[in-house]
Write an enzyme that holds these catalytic residues in place. Structure first.
Site, PDB file in Angstrom:
ATOM      1  N   CYS A   1       0.854  -1.188   0.000  1.00  0.00           N
ATOM      2  CA  CYS A   1       0.000   0.000   0.000  1.00  0.00           C
ATOM      3  C   CYS A   1       0.890   1.239   0.000  1.00  0.00           C
ATOM      4  O   CYS A   1       1.838   1.328   0.774  1.00  0.00           O
ATOM      5  CB  CYS A   1      -0.947  -0.006   1.181  1.00  0.00           C
ATOM      6  SG  CYS A   1      -0.121   0.066   2.751  1.00  0.00           S
TER       7      CYS A   1
ATOM      8  N   ASN B   1      -0.069   4.846   0.121  1.00  0.00           N
ATOM      9  CA  ASN B   1      -0.332   5.871   1.138  1.00  0.00           C
ATOM     10  C   ASN B   1      -0.005   5.319   2.515  1.00  0.00           C
ATOM     11  O   ASN B   1       0.478   6.032   3.392  1.00  0.00           O
ATOM     12  CB  ASN B   1      -1.793   6.324   1.078  1.00  0.00           C
ATOM     13  CG  ASN B   1      -2.121   7.047  -0.200  1.00  0.00           C
ATOM     14  OD1 ASN B   1      -1.315   7.830  -0.710  1.00  0.00           O
ATOM     15  ND2 ASN B   1      -3.276   6.779  -0.762  1.00  0.00           N
TER      16      ASN B   1
ATOM     17  N   HIS C   1      -3.730  -3.783 -10.306  1.00  0.00           N
ATOM     18  CA  HIS C   1      -4.466  -2.588 -10.736  1.00  0.00           C
ATOM     19  C   HIS C   1      -4.919  -2.714 -12.179  1.00  0.00           C
ATOM     20  O   HIS C   1      -4.212  -3.274 -13.019  1.00  0.00           O
ATOM     21  CB  HIS C   1      -3.573  -1.350 -10.593  1.00  0.00           C
ATOM     22  CG  HIS C   1      -3.190  -1.063  -9.183  1.00  0.00           C
ATOM     23  ND1 HIS C   1      -3.936  -0.246  -8.361  1.00  0.00           N
ATOM     24  CD2 HIS C   1      -2.156  -1.521  -8.428  1.00  0.00           C
ATOM     25  CE1 HIS C   1      -3.367  -0.209  -7.171  1.00  0.00           C
ATOM     26  NE2 HIS C   1      -2.280  -0.973  -7.173  1.00  0.00           N
TER      27      HIS C   1
ATOM     28  N   ASN D   1      -7.872  -3.546  -7.971  1.00  0.00           N
ATOM     29  CA  ASN D   1      -8.113  -2.129  -7.705  1.00  0.00           C
ATOM     30  C   ASN D   1      -8.330  -1.484  -9.070  1.00  0.00           C
ATOM     31  O   ASN D   1      -7.595  -1.801 -10.018  1.00  0.00           O
ATOM     32  CB  ASN D   1      -6.881  -1.494  -7.045  1.00  0.00           C
ATOM     33  CG  ASN D   1      -6.549  -2.118  -5.708  1.00  0.00           C
ATOM     34  OD1 ASN D   1      -7.216  -1.842  -4.720  1.00  0.00           O
ATOM     35  ND2 ASN D   1      -5.541  -2.977  -5.686  1.00  0.00           N
TER      36      ASN D   1
ATOM     37  N   GLU E   1     -11.181   0.704  -4.684  1.00  0.00           N
ATOM     38  CA  GLU E   1     -10.137  -0.174  -4.174  1.00  0.00           C
ATOM     39  C   GLU E   1     -10.655  -1.575  -3.850  1.00  0.00           C
ATOM     40  O   GLU E   1     -11.729  -1.730  -3.262  1.00  0.00           O
ATOM     41  CB  GLU E   1      -9.515   0.410  -2.905  1.00  0.00           C
ATOM     42  CG  GLU E   1      -8.538   1.543  -3.173  1.00  0.00           C
ATOM     43  CD  GLU E   1      -7.625   1.788  -1.983  1.00  0.00           C
ATOM     44  OE1 GLU E   1      -7.390   2.957  -1.656  1.00  0.00           O
ATOM     45  OE2 GLU E   1      -7.177   0.776  -1.368  1.00  0.00           O
TER      46      GLU E   1
ATOM     47  N   CYS F   1      -5.263   6.492  -3.571  1.00  0.00           N
ATOM     48  CA  CYS F   1      -4.575   5.198  -3.559  1.00  0.00           C
ATOM     49  C   CYS F   1      -3.191   5.399  -4.163  1.00  0.00           C
ATOM     50  O   CYS F   1      -3.066   5.735  -5.340  1.00  0.00           O
ATOM     51  CB  CYS F   1      -5.360   4.166  -4.354  1.00  0.00           C
ATOM     52  SG  CYS F   1      -4.602   2.526  -4.350  1.00  0.00           S
ATOM     53  N   GLY F   2      -2.172   5.202  -3.354  1.00  0.00           N
ATOM     54  CA  GLY F   2      -0.802   5.466  -3.784  1.00  0.00           C
ATOM     55  C   GLY F   2      -0.308   4.479  -4.820  1.00  0.00           C
ATOM     56  O   GLY F   2       0.229   4.864  -5.871  1.00  0.00           O
TER      57      GLY F   2
ATOM     58  N   GLY G   1      -2.159   2.822  -6.693  1.00  0.00           N
ATOM     59  CA  GLY G   1      -2.995   3.093  -7.864  1.00  0.00           C
ATOM     60  C   GLY G   1      -2.470   4.251  -8.691  1.00  0.00           C
ATOM     61  O   GLY G   1      -2.484   4.214  -9.923  1.00  0.00           O
TER      62      GLY G   1
HETATM   63  O1  ZDP Z   1      -4.547  -3.849  -3.095  1.00  0.00           O
HETATM   64  C1  ZDP Z   1      -5.437  -3.570  -2.297  1.00  0.00           C
HETATM   65  O2  ZDP Z   1      -6.225  -4.412  -1.827  1.00  0.00           O
HETATM   66  C2  ZDP Z   1      -5.532  -2.139  -1.821  1.00  0.00           C
HETATM   67  N1  ZDP Z   1      -6.869  -1.864  -1.382  1.00  0.00           N
HETATM   68  C3  ZDP Z   1      -4.540  -1.956  -0.748  1.00  0.00           C
HETATM   69  C4  ZDP Z   1      -4.492  -0.578  -0.201  1.00  0.00           C
HETATM   70  C5  ZDP Z   1      -3.809   0.302  -1.175  1.00  0.00           C
HETATM   71  C6  ZDP Z   1      -3.630   1.722  -0.651  1.00  0.00           C
HETATM   72  N2  ZDP Z   1      -4.852   2.452  -0.744  1.00  0.00           N
HETATM   73  C7  ZDP Z   1      -2.559   2.451  -1.421  1.00  0.00           C
HETATM   74  O3  ZDP Z   1      -2.414   3.646  -1.155  1.00  0.00           O
HETATM   75  O4  ZDP Z   1      -1.839   1.872  -2.210  1.00  0.00           O
HETATM   76  C8  ZDP Z   1      -3.248   1.740   0.784  1.00  0.00           C
END
Ligand code: ZDP
Length: 281
Positions: free
Chosen positions: A75, A77, A166, A197, A215, A224-225, A227
């Site tokens: 993740c 963020n 993604h 995502n 997500e 979403c970082g 993302g």
């Molecule tokens: O891959 C997933 O299941 C994401 N939901 C994880 C969390 C990603 C996050 N929002 C990000 O910033 O990359 C923390």
């Protein structure tokens, strides 16, 4: 059990951070993480992040449970929030400090910058279809500009993994996308064996894109970082954007650079503490 926690957010993508340095297994179960993340009956968050002892030569290990209790590999963020949290636990305020963090997606290196910013070496993007994973293309091929039928419409998508999967699609007007209606259909589409995502991208300029995200395991979030990183990679592969790009999210902006020199992605953005507390489980 009385649990001390610290709440952090990165562009409104919010997490419950737990000091888990005393043991190598998460302090709470996925079921308890669902409770804690509930915005009415719990603390409220997009996920729970554990600061665990390091392994494989890393300073620390990061694990995360999404608000639905599932465990993603990485993740973006969240790792910025983790870096600030660790700095705080270690007595704080050491700008320029770089941590090595072991994750399910490999070693990730966040560096503390001034003004609550954190610059993260996110490693190299994964582009081969089976490793994302997606069935949109055979094995070692890249899933770029593929057709995908969702919610009665055919979309052109590109798939990228940042350790987590993604699916990116470029649209005329990102605000017009009925995300709350179609997000789940993308997440659970059979083309994505580990779910996905999904990022909807509007190109403003080659160095500036707008993004909205649904997500996996969390639904609509403000940012979403991973993302944002995956979207710039997809933008470069499809000729929509430059390797150095500002990504505007509902929660604010990230600076993303896909380096031609080392093929790594560098993400820069804020992470800040919201509050601390205790909860009895
Ligand atoms: O891959 C997933 O299941 C994401 N939901 C994880 C969390 C990603 C996050 N929002 C990000 O910033 O990359 C923390």
């Amino acid at each position: 059990m009385v649990l001390e926690f610290t709440k952090y957010q990165g562009l409104g993508n919010d997490f419950i951070l737990l000091d888990n340095r005393q043991q190598t297994t998460p302090l709470v179960t996925p079921e308890q993480a669902i409770q804690l993340c509930d915005r009415h009956f719990g603390i409220g968050a997009d996920g729970v992040i554990f600061a665990l002892p390091g392994q494989a030569g890393a300073d620390y290990t990061m694990r995360i449970f999404n608000s639905d209790g599932s465990e993603p590999e990485m993740c973006g963020n969240g790792i910025r929030c983790l870096a600030r949290f660790i700095d705080h636990l270690e007595g704080g305020n050491s700008p320029g400090k770089t941590y090595s963090i072991h994750t399910l997606a490999g070693m990730i290196r966040p560096r503390l910058e001034a003004d609550e910013l954190v610059r993260v070496d996110m490693g190299e993007p994964i582009l081969t279809a089976t490793d994302i994973p997606t069935t949109l293309k055979d094995s070692n091929a890249q899933a770029v500009n593929q057709s995908l039928d969702v919610a009665g419409k055919t979309w052109t998508v590109t798939c990228v993994s940042m350790g987590n999967p993604h699916c990116i699609t470029f649209v005329e007007d990102v605000a017009a996308i009925p995300l709350e209606v179609i997000g789940k259909d993308f997440e659970h589409h059979p083309a994505f064996p580990q779910r996905i995502n999904t990022e909807f991208i509007e190109v403003v300029r080659p160095d500036y894109i707008k993004m909205r995200v649904w997500e996996r395991g969390a639904g609509i979030t403000l940012a979403c970082g991973t993302g944002a990183c995956a979207s710039v990679v997809a933008g470069v592969l499809t000729g929509h954007c430059d390797r150095l790009c500002t990504v505007e999210l509902p929660g604010g902006c990230l600076q993303i650079e896909w380096s031609a020199a080392d093929n790594h992605i560098y993400m820069t953005g804020p992470a800040a503490i919201s509050f601390q507390g205790q909860v009895t489980l």
